[in-house]
Design an enzyme around this catalytic site. Sequence first.
Site, PDB file in Angstrom:
ATOM      1  N   HIS A 149     -11.811   5.117  36.959  1.00  0.00           N
ATOM      2  CA  HIS A 149     -12.275   5.691  38.010  1.00  0.00           C
ATOM      3  C   HIS A 149     -10.894   6.425  39.019  1.00  0.00           C
ATOM      4  CE1 HIS A 149     -10.765   1.656  40.048  1.00  0.00           C
ATOM      5  NE2 HIS A 149     -10.360   2.816  40.937  1.00  0.00           N
ATOM      6  N   ASP A 179     -14.438   0.413  33.155  1.00  0.00           N
ATOM      7  CA  ASP A 179     -13.712   1.041  34.163  1.00  0.00           C
ATOM      8  C   ASP A 179     -12.228   1.118  33.398  1.00  0.00           C
ATOM      9  OD1 ASP A 179     -13.091   2.684  36.317  1.00  0.00           O
ATOM     10  OD2 ASP A 179     -12.443   0.584  37.475  1.00  0.00           O
ATOM     11  N   SER A 252      -4.963   0.320  41.708  1.00  0.00           N
ATOM     12  CA  SER A 252      -5.763   0.414  40.540  1.00  0.00           C
ATOM     13  C   SER A 252      -5.205   0.840  39.539  1.00  0.00           C
ATOM     14  CB  SER A 252      -6.845   1.336  41.096  1.00  0.00           C
ATOM     15  OG  SER A 252      -7.875   0.527  41.872  1.00  0.00           O
TER      16      SER A 252
END
Length: 510
Positions: A149, A179, A252
């Site tokens: 993402h 992901d 992230s």
Amino acid sequence: MHGHPNASRPTPRNVLKPRRLALLASAAGLSLALLAAGPGGYPPLNLPAWTSPAHAAETAPNAPGFADLVSRVKPAVISVRVRIDGDAENGGMMQNERMDSDQPGSPFEQFKRFGFRIPDGMPQRHEVITGEGSGFFISPDGYAVTNNHVVDHAQSVKVTTDDGTVYTAKVIGTDKKTDLALIKVDGKKDFTYVKFADALPRVGDWVVAVGNPFGLGGTVTAGIVSARGRDIGAGPYDDYVQIDAPINKGNSGGPAFDMNGNVIGVNTAIYSPSGGSVGIGFDIPSATAKLVVAQLKDKGYVTRGWLGVQVQPVTADIADSVGLKQARGAIVDNPQDGSPAAKAGIEAGDVITAVNGAEVKDARDLARHISMIAPGTSVKLDVLHHGQVKTLTVALGEMPNDRRASAGEQQSREMAGTPRLGLQLAPAADVEGSGDKGVVVTAIDPDGPAAEHGFRTGDIILNVGGKSVSSVGDVRAALNAAKDSGKHSVLMRVKTADATRFVAMPLAKG
């Protein structure tokens, strides 16, 4: 705070009180001998040696910490910056793919995946969107791991290392289901890198999360492993390691380390009622990351084993009816014709309890087990068949491609102007193992209306507004018909892994 230098030395309650007494007595100039054996004949207090102020002062500088570990691994952690043209992919990052939306009411609203600064509303023509995340090198020649993402739809990728040097990177491959993404920086062969851990951490083990958000330099937080095997509804193979080391915006894709400096997980999401860290973070486990990254490096995409069955969890009632002592395993609803399961003799009503000797807890656990095995591999399944336990050998097939990329583009055009659901759909006939009736939910916006109403990946929509549907166009027509008639919601009949139910979906404008 977990990262405090003395945090590794627990202070039991039966030790705390004598220590406080000793320190108070010393400060008041009293004799410890009076406290230990006063007129009342109290027994001596066996004070630990480390309660001595002199001893504490002597050992404090040598208290354990994370500095040595961090200095070793921090140079391998990078900042990942991407640019997305607003024209890309029918308008860049589509609204139903926004991971940090603040739409209220969704049960997934509080699960955040950070990485993008996205303007309100849909991106306009030629608008440039910038995103920030973290990552880490896994080889000296510049291969690095980050989240899908973070780099999804990226037109360009730049990475900044711990010393401030900026490099151009290219995306080698991505995997939306886990992901994960693999990127590559060329032109250098001696990057500092880290390795994945070979074993899962235990609940209670120390963990250090490192990120390089916004190119400001590495940030470090520490905590413990809080849980394993977490399912937060983000994808079909959720198996997260939960940690309480704070993970903040821009982290992230960064790594979480054990005390040996090995990566136990990739930071991917947090639970956040406020948008900031509250100490509940989720990491993709190293075992998953290793397998996915190896395939991305080898061929740029991921293939998964395929059994070809529709399954559901075994409830207590089902377990009792088939003769299982515990509610575990996955009961087969339907083996698809010509699938590996059908060829091996698996029938509807069979309960799969183990894969290669590893216990299957439920239907999702079976999917995770099979997905981690390469297509073409022969596996041994323990199956409860008509009350008898038997072991079957099954040669796994390759999970069929659902052509999500091209289907997603077509679907964006087909659904333009209709009420937004926050779903990606495909005809059931095009998704192996889903039968031939209805449309299958292949992806969900965790911040969208469908997630709010309990939709999950794999659900099958059979009927919308009283009409059977078998394509995205059918769904669009039914939604528009309901909207044109002035309705504020539309009734959908949905088949899930557990049952068939009706859902009233609001007709908010898309």
